[in-house]
Scaffold this motif. Sequence first.
Motif, PDB file in Angstrom:
ATOM      1  N   VAL A 151       3.099  -6.313  -3.869  1.00  0.00           N
ATOM      2  CA  VAL A 151       1.779  -6.426  -4.513  1.00  0.00           C
ATOM      3  C   VAL A 151       1.503  -5.184  -5.347  1.00  0.00           C
ATOM      4  O   VAL A 151       1.053  -5.263  -6.501  1.00  0.00           O
ATOM      5  CB  VAL A 151       0.663  -6.634  -3.458  1.00  0.00           C
ATOM      6  CG1 VAL A 151      -0.716  -6.526  -4.105  1.00  0.00           C
ATOM      7  CG2 VAL A 151       0.809  -7.985  -2.767  1.00  0.00           C
ATOM      8  N   GLN A 152       1.791  -4.040  -4.785  1.00  0.00           N
ATOM      9  CA  GLN A 152       1.623  -2.754  -5.471  1.00  0.00           C
ATOM     10  C   GLN A 152       2.372  -2.757  -6.806  1.00  0.00           C
ATOM     11  O   GLN A 152       1.815  -2.408  -7.856  1.00  0.00           O
ATOM     12  CB  GLN A 152       2.185  -1.663  -4.547  1.00  0.00           C
ATOM     13  CG  GLN A 152       1.828  -0.232  -4.872  1.00  0.00           C
ATOM     14  CD  GLN A 152       2.372   0.688  -3.785  1.00  0.00           C
ATOM     15  OE1 GLN A 152       3.496   0.518  -3.297  1.00  0.00           O
ATOM     16  NE2 GLN A 152       1.580   1.667  -3.402  1.00  0.00           N
ATOM     17  N   MET A 153       3.609  -3.192  -6.780  1.00  0.00           N
ATOM     18  CA  MET A 153       4.441  -3.193  -7.986  1.00  0.00           C
ATOM     19  C   MET A 153       3.933  -4.188  -9.021  1.00  0.00           C
ATOM     20  O   MET A 153       3.899  -3.895 -10.222  1.00  0.00           O
ATOM     21  CB  MET A 153       5.895  -3.500  -7.614  1.00  0.00           C
ATOM     22  CG  MET A 153       6.555  -2.397  -6.802  1.00  0.00           C
ATOM     23  SD  MET A 153       8.182  -2.864  -6.155  1.00  0.00           S
ATOM     24  CE  MET A 153       9.115  -2.992  -7.675  1.00  0.00           C
ATOM     25  N   LYS A 154       3.512  -5.375  -8.559  1.00  0.00           N
ATOM     26  CA  LYS A 154       3.018  -6.400  -9.495  1.00  0.00           C
ATOM     27  C   LYS A 154       1.726  -5.960 -10.173  1.00  0.00           C
ATOM     28  O   LYS A 154       1.536  -6.176 -11.371  1.00  0.00           O
ATOM     29  CB  LYS A 154       2.811  -7.724  -8.757  1.00  0.00           C
ATOM     30  CG  LYS A 154       4.104  -8.488  -8.493  1.00  0.00           C
ATOM     31  CD  LYS A 154       3.806  -9.913  -8.058  1.00  0.00           C
ATOM     32  CE  LYS A 154       5.085 -10.751  -7.984  1.00  0.00           C
ATOM     33  NZ  LYS A 154       5.865 -10.472  -6.757  1.00  0.00           N
ATOM     34  N   ILE A 164      -2.538   2.508  -4.900  1.00  0.00           N
ATOM     35  CA  ILE A 164      -2.189   3.502  -3.879  1.00  0.00           C
ATOM     36  C   ILE A 164      -2.511   2.965  -2.489  1.00  0.00           C
ATOM     37  O   ILE A 164      -3.635   2.497  -2.241  1.00  0.00           O
ATOM     38  CB  ILE A 164      -2.980   4.810  -4.136  1.00  0.00           C
ATOM     39  CG1 ILE A 164      -2.658   5.355  -5.541  1.00  0.00           C
ATOM     40  CG2 ILE A 164      -2.670   5.853  -3.071  1.00  0.00           C
ATOM     41  CD1 ILE A 164      -3.721   6.271  -6.104  1.00  0.00           C
ATOM     42  N   LEU A 165      -1.531   3.020  -1.606  1.00  0.00           N
ATOM     43  CA  LEU A 165      -1.758   2.591  -0.225  1.00  0.00           C
ATOM     44  C   LEU A 165      -2.697   3.581   0.455  1.00  0.00           C
ATOM     45  O   LEU A 165      -2.405   4.772   0.528  1.00  0.00           O
ATOM     46  CB  LEU A 165      -0.439   2.507   0.542  1.00  0.00           C
ATOM     47  CG  LEU A 165      -0.522   2.044   1.999  1.00  0.00           C
ATOM     48  CD1 LEU A 165      -1.039   0.610   2.096  1.00  0.00           C
ATOM     49  CD2 LEU A 165       0.847   2.168   2.673  1.00  0.00           C
ATOM     50  N   ARG A 166      -3.847   3.088   0.923  1.00  0.00           N
ATOM     51  CA  ARG A 166      -4.843   3.975   1.526  1.00  0.00           C
ATOM     52  C   ARG A 166      -4.364   4.481   2.885  1.00  0.00           C
ATOM     53  O   ARG A 166      -4.001   3.684   3.750  1.00  0.00           O
ATOM     54  CB  ARG A 166      -6.193   3.258   1.670  1.00  0.00           C
ATOM     55  CG  ARG A 166      -7.316   4.203   2.102  1.00  0.00           C
ATOM     56  CD  ARG A 166      -8.631   3.483   2.327  1.00  0.00           C
ATOM     57  NE  ARG A 166      -9.137   2.853   1.103  1.00  0.00           N
ATOM     58  CZ  ARG A 166     -10.288   2.186   1.044  1.00  0.00           C
ATOM     59  NH1 ARG A 166     -11.023   2.058   2.144  1.00  0.00           N
ATOM     60  NH2 ARG A 166     -10.686   1.639  -0.093  1.00  0.00           N
ATOM     61  N   LYS A 171      -5.618   9.189  11.894  1.00  0.00           N
ATOM     62  CA  LYS A 171      -4.412   8.649  12.523  1.00  0.00           C
ATOM     63  C   LYS A 171      -3.280   8.727  11.511  1.00  0.00           C
ATOM     64  O   LYS A 171      -3.524   8.783  10.302  1.00  0.00           O
ATOM     65  CB  LYS A 171      -4.608   7.201  12.989  1.00  0.00           C
ATOM     66  CG  LYS A 171      -4.707   6.194  11.866  1.00  0.00           C
ATOM     67  CD  LYS A 171      -4.761   4.749  12.350  1.00  0.00           C
ATOM     68  CE  LYS A 171      -3.417   4.098  12.469  1.00  0.00           C
ATOM     69  NZ  LYS A 171      -2.715   3.835  11.212  1.00  0.00           N
ATOM     70  N   ALA A 172      -2.073   8.741  12.001  1.00  0.00           N
ATOM     71  CA  ALA A 172      -0.927   8.734  11.101  1.00  0.00           C
ATOM     72  C   ALA A 172      -0.738   7.338  10.524  1.00  0.00           C
ATOM     73  O   ALA A 172      -0.876   6.346  11.237  1.00  0.00           O
ATOM     74  CB  ALA A 172       0.330   9.162  11.858  1.00  0.00           C
ATOM     75  N   GLY A 173      -0.433   7.276   9.239  1.00  0.00           N
ATOM     76  CA  GLY A 173      -0.163   5.978   8.627  1.00  0.00           C
ATOM     77  C   GLY A 173      -1.343   5.415   7.866  1.00  0.00           C
ATOM     78  O   GLY A 173      -2.373   6.065   7.700  1.00  0.00           O
ATOM     79  N   PRO A 174      -1.203   4.154   7.399  1.00  0.00           N
ATOM     80  CA  PRO A 174      -2.222   3.559   6.539  1.00  0.00           C
ATOM     81  C   PRO A 174      -3.476   3.118   7.293  1.00  0.00           C
ATOM     82  O   PRO A 174      -3.447   2.879   8.497  1.00  0.00           O
ATOM     83  CB  PRO A 174      -1.508   2.337   5.936  1.00  0.00           C
ATOM     84  CG  PRO A 174      -0.453   1.996   6.932  1.00  0.00           C
ATOM     85  CD  PRO A 174      -0.029   3.289   7.556  1.00  0.00           C
ATOM     86  N   VAL A 175      -4.568   2.997   6.535  1.00  0.00           N
ATOM     87  CA  VAL A 175      -5.802   2.389   7.053  1.00  0.00           C
ATOM     88  C   VAL A 175      -5.515   0.933   7.409  1.00  0.00           C
ATOM     89  O   VAL A 175      -4.819   0.231   6.677  1.00  0.00           O
ATOM     90  CB  VAL A 175      -6.907   2.454   5.970  1.00  0.00           C
ATOM     91  CG1 VAL A 175      -8.068   1.522   6.310  1.00  0.00           C
ATOM     92  CG2 VAL A 175      -7.401   3.883   5.803  1.00  0.00           C
TER      93      VAL A 175
END
Length: 234
Positions: A151-154, A164-166, A171-175
Amino acid sequence: MDKVESAKKAAAFRAVDNHIKDAHRVGIGSGSTVVYAVERLAQRVHKEGLKVTCVPTSFQARQLIVNNNLILSDLEITPQLDVAIDGADEADNKLTLIKGGGGCQLQEKIVAAAANLFVVIADYRKNSRVLGEQWTKGVPIEVLPMAYRPVQMKIESKLGGKAILRQAKAKAGPVVTDNGNFVLDWVFDRTHDWQQVNQEIMMIPGVVETGLFVNMAKIAYFGMEDGTVKELQV
């Protein structure tokens, strides 16, 4: 209370006073400005004996309803609402909104769409001529975790800008949203036809919902620095 908080409170109180009546079914949005709307609603229920049923848009909104001893419902029991009151990260002069800074855009949009009237409350910092004028963090897009990279690339190849992945703060990692999904913040680099862009993004497999609210809000109240409330209708 500083100017921003005073502005939020003034907008929220005005919206609740103008649009909520006895026996109303009310969608309760998420975010800092909505806290004041629920405060005012609870005051009116206590003083005027209003009977209102509240449907939340998030875990936070649910807690606000419960903590203020208001009647809690959901869209299965109360699928049609009289009014929904919610904040916005930014609103342009046509009341096209960017929402989802708090990651609740999917449930917020579902609740807003179930209401006869969708009312926006915000402070003066959220009132822009065009989207992107003041809000620079982009359009939140909720995506299935397995699909975030395609999805990011498209999005970037079709529409430009950066998706940008939030990342989470505590915590470590994405929301992770209330629905177990990830959020891409699409920082756009030019003005767009927002209805068309919203449709284009929604057609990408893996996208659950966008934070673009197009032709949904009918009226907005912006608390201003001088203590007044600016009203904008479309």
